[in-house]
Design an enzyme around this catalytic site. Structure first.
Site, short mmCIF file in Angstrom:
data_model
loop_
_atom_site.label_atom_id
_atom_site.label_comp_id
_atom_site.label_asym_id
_atom_site.label_seq_id
_atom_site.Cartn_x
_atom_site.Cartn_y
_atom_site.Cartn_z
N TYR A 217 0.95 -1.41 0.01
CA TYR A 217 -0.24 -0.15 0.00
C TYR A 217 0.69 1.08 0.09
O TYR A 217 1.45 1.56 0.95
CB TYR A 217 -0.95 0.07 1.09
CG TYR A 217 -1.62 1.23 1.32
CD1 TYR A 217 -2.56 1.70 0.32
CD2 TYR A 217 -1.91 1.97 2.44
CE1 TYR A 217 -3.26 2.91 0.50
CE2 TYR A 217 -2.62 2.93 2.69
CZ TYR A 217 -3.51 3.38 1.77
OH TYR A 217 -4.09 4.61 1.90
N ASP B 215 -2.28 -0.85 -3.95
CA ASP B 215 -2.54 0.27 -4.26
C ASP B 215 -1.19 0.99 -4.31
O ASP B 215 -0.76 1.38 -3.15
CB ASP B 215 -3.40 0.81 -3.10
CG ASP B 215 -3.73 2.34 -3.28
OD1 ASP B 215 -3.62 2.78 -4.51
OD2 ASP B 215 -4.64 2.66 -2.47
N HIS C 187 -12.71 1.75 -3.59
CA HIS C 187 -11.48 0.84 -4.82
C HIS C 187 -12.50 -0.48 -5.27
O HIS C 187 -13.20 -0.76 -4.46
CB HIS C 187 -10.26 0.66 -4.06
CG HIS C 187 -9.44 1.67 -3.83
ND1 HIS C 187 -8.21 2.02 -4.64
CD2 HIS C 187 -9.45 2.50 -3.07
CE1 HIS C 187 -7.52 2.82 -4.02
NE2 HIS C 187 -8.31 3.57 -3.00
#
Length: 549
Positions: A141, A182, A305
């Protein structure tokens, strides 16, 4: 072998049933980001899921923030696993290793890069036509570069640099590598809903890093492939880029409007006004030799998302047992009695967070606990602890404000219910005897009316405007006056104008960004944000709320 990555925006996304949610994704390895859970808040239902082994990384200094987790089905149990990119958080056997060149980072910088719980690495054995091989999955992330915090831009770039160094070191050791999660940067103009709205789109440092990290970049296409159909073959371009491939663009080089993240504040998902910042990257050999497909899943809701999946033709070889980093080995989930010293050490680690200057936002549960605490941290004294002389003066709690303006009933009842006639006669007798003028002893004790102990016939008809006594006709007039007064003091929101394009009532917003306009209110079109060419999207209506309205 199938893998899925998804920024779930909080582990509560799985509140309806984490096993059911994981099974619905139908994957062997499921990597989630932004779990927003720390170890002290991780419950057994989330950590131990039947049929899966789990691996969590948490933020060390901020509760309810960041965090990643990897869930592996039993048939995909990894042979090695560890937390973080630096190796500083690994003190057990079964680590992946291969940390690369870290000479460009200070020890303090390395610790900070791993301190926010942004990476979990698992290593798996697979079989293919070439025999048994290793595949290392790096679940990340990546940080967001907050425009108002310049230091975070550098932090993000350093994280990218460390990620690339670690991934290439593992690749060099002989294992295939998949980097997914991400990344918080849209790569090319085709991956952004409105790239023309961004100054120097190509000059963004994150995009420059992606160009170096990815083997085949399409930088020279300049977004020109947006006019091509999905079936058309995109011009093949090569560069001296990195060692990894964007698997979605590998299979869908020209697909338009393929986004994975949308703003919830503006309802942009309704108009598909988003960006593609969630990726599956694989080394070139693995991408060309084993991947059979990759795509996004915008139909899956529950977060801002959507998931992204990739599928390989190779088969997994599960390890006989999970590596030591697996969540099931944590003392709180093994059912073993723990030493008292463990709790004491844990308490000491939390004590510095109470400093108001360094305390960071907590999770939702912690906020609720704080709201329910007594401001002074003490219990309210029981009625029996109050002095006896004050017990008779205790009245029922006041109702809401509007109850004061309601007409009084003819039969006024005392707020203190006497148990018999004698107690009614004796009620407030000392108070009346000590008052020179009994006519002013009538006081409002609750929302029902006045004390009736000394109410005279004259008081019932000679109504005072201050509300000490009441008479229905005059009180109705006073109620209207009071209502007008309170409306002038407690102003509600101003009436919403209609936008010029759609003719629909606008929504009221408040400026929260620091600057000369912070705190000011304005009206905008109530429709979801979208591209200017979309007639169903928000129009450009804007109007400041004038002062005094």
């Amino acid at each position: 072998m199938k893998i899925v990555t998804w920024n779930i925006n909080g582990i509560r996304t799985f509140r309806s049933g984490i096993k059911k949610a994981l099974d619905s994704l139908d994957a062997d390895i499921i990597c989630v980001q932004e779990t927003k859970v720390t170890r002290d808040l991780l419950d057994e239902r989330t950590a131990i899921v039947d049929g899966y082994s789990s691996f969590f990384s948490y933020s060390r200094g901020r509760s309810g923030y960041s965090g990643v987790a990897t869930y592996c089905k039993d048939r995909a149990t990894p042979c090695a696993a560890e937390e973080g990119l630096t190796g500083l958080l690994t003190s057990h056997d079964g680590a992946v290793g291969c940390y690369g060149d870290q000479t460009g980072f200070s020890n303090e910088e390395l610790q900070l890069l791993d301190n926010e719980g942004r990476a979990v690495i698992t290593q798996h054995q697979v079989t293919s036509e070439d025999g048994t091989e290793l595949i290392t999955v790096i679940n990340v992330y990546c940080p967001r570069a907050d425009p108002e915090k310049p230091e975070r831009k550098q932090f993000k770039l350093q994280f990218y640099k460390l990620l690339q160094s670690r991934a290439e070191a593992i690749l060099k050791s002989g294992s295939h590598v998949i980097v997914l999660g991400d990344v918080n940067t849209s790569h090319r103009p085709i991956d952004h809903c409105d790239p023309s709205d961004i100054d120097d789109f190509k000059e963004n440092p994150g995009r420059k890093w992606l160009n170096r990290f990815l083997h085949c970049n399409h930088d020279d296409q300049d977004g020109g492939d947006e006019d091509l159909d999905e079936e058309q073959e995109a011009p093949e371009t090569h560069s001296e880029g990195g060692k990894f491939v964007d698997m979605f663009r590998f299979f869908h080089p020209t697909r338009l409007n393929a986004f994975t993240c949308w703003s919830t504040m503006t309802g942009a998902r309704q108009t598909n006004y988003g960006t593609r910042i969630d990726y599956i990257f694989a080394d070139c050999e693995l991408a060309k030799g084993q991947f059979v497909g990759a795509d996004i899943m915008p139909e899956v809701e529950g977060s801002d998302h959507c998931p992204v999946w990739g599928e390989l033709r190779c088969c997994l070889l599960p390890s006989p047992k999970p590596p030591p980093f697996c969540t099931q080995y944590l003392p709180e989930f093994t059912g073993k009695q723990q030493k008292l010293s463990r709790f004491l050490v844990k308490m000491d680690q939390k004590m510095p967070q109470s400093d108001g200057k360094t305390e960071l936002p907590g999770s939702q549960e912690e906020d609720e606990k704080r709201e329910n605490l007594n401001p002074r941290g003490q219990k309210r004294p029981a009625d029996s602890a109050l002095p006896k002389a004050k017990k008779n003066k205790i009245t029922k709690p006041h109702g809401n404000l509007l109850a004061f303006f309601k007409p009084k009933t003819a039969n006024v009842v005392s707020p203190v219910e006497p148990t018999d006639k004698q107690s009614e006669n004796n009620l407030n007798q000392d108070e009346v005897n000590s008052t020179p003028n009994p006519s002013v002893t009538h006081r409002v004790t609750d929302t029902a009316g006045v004390c009736p102990s000394r109410e005279s016939e004259e008081d019932k008809h000679n109504v005072r405007a201050d509300g000490l006594t009441s008479h229905a006709p005059t009180h109705a007039s006073d109620s209207k006056k009071g209502s007008v007064f309170w409306k002038s003091v407690l102003k509600g929101p101003p009436p919403a104008p209609c936008c010029k394009v759609h003719g629909e009532p606008c929504v009221l917003r408040t400026v929260k960004k620091e600057g000369p306009n912070v705190g000011k209110q304005f009206f905008v079109c109530a429709r979801p944000q979208g591209h200017a060419s979309n007639p169903e999207a928000r129009c450009n209506f804007f109007s400041w709320v004038e002062k005094g309205k």
